[in-house]
Design an enzyme around this catalytic site. Structure first.
Site, PDB file in Angstrom:
ATOM      1  N   GLY A  18      -9.841   2.571  19.388  1.00  0.00           N
ATOM      2  CA  GLY A  18     -10.716   1.955  18.887  1.00  0.00           C
ATOM      3  C   GLY A  18     -10.046   0.712  18.963  1.00  0.00           C
ATOM      4  CB  SER A  20     -10.882  -1.743  13.341  1.00  0.00           C
ATOM      5  OG  SER A  20     -10.145  -1.908  12.663  1.00  0.00           O
ATOM      6  N   GLY A  21      -8.397  -4.387  13.983  1.00  0.00           N
ATOM      7  CA  GLY A  21      -7.254  -4.714  13.696  1.00  0.00           C
ATOM      8  C   GLY A  21      -7.239  -4.382  12.048  1.00  0.00           C
ATOM      9  N   GLY A  22      -7.512  -3.766  11.736  1.00  0.00           N
ATOM     10  CA  GLY A  22      -6.591  -2.994  10.443  1.00  0.00           C
ATOM     11  C   GLY A  22      -4.997  -2.189  11.085  1.00  0.00           C
ATOM     12  CB  VAL A  23      -2.313  -1.042   8.683  1.00  0.00           C
ATOM     13  CG1 VAL A  23      -3.548  -0.198   7.627  1.00  0.00           C
ATOM     14  CG2 VAL A  23      -1.078  -0.299   9.203  1.00  0.00           C
ATOM     15  CG  ASP A  24      -6.198   3.648   9.054  1.00  0.00           C
ATOM     16  OD1 ASP A  24      -4.880   3.665   7.961  1.00  0.00           O
ATOM     17  OD2 ASP A  24      -6.683   3.110   7.512  1.00  0.00           O
ATOM     18  CB  SER A  25      -7.197   1.137  14.204  1.00  0.00           C
ATOM     19  OG  SER A  25      -7.299  -0.287  14.538  1.00  0.00           O
ATOM     20  CB  CYS A 106     -21.763   2.858  13.103  1.00  0.00           C
ATOM     21  SG  CYS A 106     -20.698   2.402  13.410  1.00  0.00           S
ATOM     22  N   GLY A 130      -8.519   5.955  14.476  1.00  0.00           N
ATOM     23  CA  GLY A 130      -8.225   5.492  12.942  1.00  0.00           C
ATOM     24  C   GLY A 130      -8.593   6.289  11.769  1.00  0.00           C
ATOM     25  CB  CYS A 206     -20.277   1.240  10.759  1.00  0.00           C
ATOM     26  SG  CYS A 206     -19.202   0.510  11.432  1.00  0.00           S
TER      27      CYS A 206
END
Length: 403
Positions: A18, A20-25, A106, A130, A206
């Site tokens: 998944g 999200s566009g963020g660094v973690d995922s 969620c 993430g 979320c």
């Protein structure tokens, strides 16, 4: 090794992440690819008019990371499903006087249910996120058991939000970041030259972002003028609990009883425009000054449209020492955990009523209808709709929905 066997082994390693566009995922996807998994990136799109998330910007970031990693990328539209299962439920709970946690819901209903269902379409064996949490596999009585533990980085631990997962969901999930801290994650992203290596962490609810739920609630209901009644800390409702000579369970039952506030117990100090706009422990928005200390919401009466408040941060109406949770409101990560609780002997656990709270020592007592949770230290502003998340030693074992 023949071709058929090679293809079978390759498929068994397929995981959808998944993004999200963020660094973690993004780093989660990178790590899994480096470990040899066949990785597919998925962005879950919520295009609701109530969402404050910029799904177009986020999805573009997720797409660009997928291109950098050389992995397939898909967008699944969950707008209608999210509105029905998460958003409408959350708003209705607030209107009904409760304080729900949409992030917990969620995760359970979308990220680790709908997402797993979608993974079947792509013939994936795992999903990955993430989240900062650790998963371990063990064996008990000849069965494979999947356990969850807090992340090694306490500041980023997200185990609280996964408290409603079950064995099937955990079995199908991978959490590559559980042993890392945020600094290490950003270093990995920078070393791989990921385009979002320095992107700020997303905040808010979320799939909704920084939404003002109070504003949304105001659109759903009409203002209704009601009384604000202040209750003195020495009021009789906080006394006269006769515990001497009682059994342990009788004492727990008495201490867990919710206080039935009445107008005659206090005095009117002002008016509000609707009890649904407030939560227990809230200070802002009451718009009453001239008192020796700040006032806080200690209870809401929806039927009579009365807001009860108390003077000072340590008002007894703000605290609970013992609560009772019905069986139907308890989720055990592994069902046999409930067998560890004895009627006579307390089961010692650590608990959280909020995600960023430090562990609180507590004891569980089991009866046919549910469990009593007795906290070593009184808990402040515990509201209906909140989750009490339970840990044994350092393992996440379940959660209790307080109603």
């Amino acid at each position: 090794m023949n071709l058929r066997l090679r293809l079978r082994l390759r498929r068994m390693n397929r995981v959808i992440v998944g993004l999200s566009g963020g660094v973690d995922s993004s780093v989660a996807a990178l790590i899994l690819k480096q470990k040899g998994y066949e990785v597919i990136g998925i962005y879950l799109k919520n295009n609701s008019q109530n969402s404050f998330c910029d799904w177009e910007e986020e999805s573009i970031s997720a797409l660009m990371v997928s291109q950098q990693l050389g992995i397939p990328f898909y967008i699944f539209d969950i707008t209608n499903y999210y509105k029905k299962i998460i958003f409408d439920y959350t708003i209705n709970e607030y209107i009904g006087g409760k304080t729900p946690n949409p992030d917990v819901l969620c995760n359970n209903k979308i990220k680790f249910k709908l997402f797993i269902k979608k993974s079947g379409i792509l013939k994936a064996d795992y999903i990955a996120t993430g989240h900062y949490v650790r998963k371990k596999k063990t064996y008990l009585a000849g069965k494979t058991i999947y356990k969850l533990f807090p992340a090694l980085d306490n500041k980023k631990d997200q185990s609280y939000f996964l408290c409603n997962l079950n064995q099937t969901q955990i079995k199908k999930s991978l959490f590559p970041l559980g042993k890392l801290n945020k600094e290490k994650v950003r270093k990995i992203a920078a070393a791989a030259k990921l385009i979002n290596a320095k992107r700020k962490d997303s905040q808010g609810i979320c799939f909704l972002g920084k939404i003002n739920l109070s504003t949304v609630i105001k659109k759903k209901i009409k203002n209704k003028l009601g009384k604000i009644i202040i209750i003195n800390k020495n009021c009789k409702v906080y006394k006269n609990k006769i515990l001497y000579g009682r059994s342990t369970l009788e004492k727990l039952d008495i201490l867990s009883q919710k206080i039935n506030y009445r107008p005659k117990y206090g005095k009117i100090i002002g008016y509000h425009k609707g009890v649904s706009y407030f939560t227990k422990g809230q200070r802002k928005g009451l718009k009453i000054g001239g008192l020796s200390q700040p006032i806080f919401v200690i209870e809401k009466d929806l039927k009579q449209n009365i807001l009860y408040v108390g003077l000072g941060n340590h008002h007894p109406g703000l605290f609970n020492s013992v609560i009772f949770i019905k069986t139907e409101n308890i989720n055990w990560i592994y069902k046999k955990y409930k067998n560890l609780i004895d009627k006579k002997n307390p089961f010692k656990v650590k608990a959280k009523i909020r995600s960023r709270q430090r562990f609180q020592l507590a004891s569980l007592y089991n009866i046919k209808q549910g469990i009593y949770i007795s906290f070593n230290s009184p808990q402040r502003a515990l509201s209906a709709g909140q989750y009490i998340v339970l840990y044994f030693r350092n393992e996440l074992i379940g959660s209790c929905l307080y109603n």
